[in-house]
Design an enzyme around this catalytic site. Structure first.
Site, PDB file in Angstrom:
ATOM      1  N   CYS A 167      85.628  77.103  25.275  1.00  0.00           N
ATOM      2  CA  CYS A 167      84.388  76.729  24.382  1.00  0.00           C
ATOM      3  C   CYS A 167      84.279  77.787  23.039  1.00  0.00           C
ATOM      4  O   CYS A 167      85.397  77.514  22.331  1.00  0.00           O
ATOM      5  CB  CYS A 167      82.923  77.012  24.863  1.00  0.00           C
ATOM      6  N   HIS A 205      83.226  75.978  31.298  1.00  0.00           N
ATOM      7  CA  HIS A 205      82.901  77.475  31.532  1.00  0.00           C
ATOM      8  C   HIS A 205      83.534  77.386  33.375  1.00  0.00           C
ATOM      9  O   HIS A 205      83.336  76.486  33.649  1.00  0.00           O
ATOM     10  CB  HIS A 205      82.278  78.293  31.555  1.00  0.00           C
TER      11      HIS A 205
END
Ligand code: GLN
Length: 238
Positions: A93, A190
């Site tokens: 990310c 994640h």
């Protein structure tokens, strides 16, 4: 057997949604196999060990990305040379965005990237949030959780990590998720992603050994629990 050196980039600033778990998963999977492993945290101003095997970076809020921005950008040449040299990298990310050319936040602030990955990211008001899975050609289905305002577009120098569900992934539009070049992988997943995607974890390790000229077959592990966790997450869209 050689010791694999795992470098954990900015553990304090860039660690949301459990991304430090990626470091722990790799370490534990090596320890279960009685293979030596060393973890080196690299924070603002610390040198990156020249003999790093795997670099791991987690996600971060826009503010945290701003905090590490100058320090990270100062490492651009070094990181590009490492990528060219086949060093394995897994960037999640915020770190993924910063391995690209630039990230313009939804407030219009420019955070320079290091140009390791041929991607650019633009923030928008609406965030992409939820569990996501990515079908990849080399390591099957990867499962994780995404939460980002940045929409990422790939240039010709990067290929997608895999394909994603509609409305998710790099930009919610083109069905791609993540980016790959050489041994560098960026992804929005994640979770930590490696806890639910053990094939990717072993693939990273295998690449790192291969780069060092070590021809070795990883001992199989019992992945019943990570596979169960992945199935449960896929069944829960948010
Ligand atoms: N701040 C970035 C964004 O919102 C990255 C977020 C993250 O790492 N989860 O796009």
């Amino acid at each position: 057997m050689i010791t694999l050196k795992l470098v954990h980039l900015y553990p304090r600033e860039m660690n949301i949604y459990g991304d430090t778990g990626n470091v722990l998963v790799l370490r534990r999977r090596l320890q279960w196999r009685d293979r030596p492993v060393e973890i080196v945290p690299v924070s603002l101003g610390d040198p990156i060990p020249h003999d790093a095997d795997i670099l791991l970076g987690g996600g971060g809020q826009d503010a945290a990305q701003g905090e590490i921005g100058e320090d990270f950008a100062g490492r651009a040449a070094e990181l590009r040379a490492m990528a060219d040299d086949g060093v394995v990298m897994l960037a999640i990310c915020g770190s993924y965005q910063m391995l690209g050319h630039e990230f313009i936040t939804h407030e219009g602030r420019r955070i320079a990237g290091v140009g390791v990955l041929d991607v650019v990211t633009r923030g928008q008001q609406v965030r992409l949030i939820g569990n996501n899975y990515v079908d990849t050609p080399s390591t099957g289905r990867l499962v994780g959780y995404e939460n980002h305002s940045g929409l990422t577009t790939l240039g010709p120098g990067a290929r997608p990590l895999g394909t994603s569900q509609s409305g998710r992934g790099n930009n919610g539009q083109d069905g791609t998720e993540g980016a790959v070049r050489d041994n560098v992988i960026g992804t929005y997943l994640h979770g930590p992603v490696l806890a639910k995607s053990p094939r990717l974890a072993d693939d990273l390790v295998q690449r790192a050994y291969a780069r060092r000229g070590v021809d070795t077959e990883l001992e199989p592990l019992d992945d019943t629990l990570p596979e169960l966790a992945a199935r449960v997450a896929v069944g829960r869209p948010r």
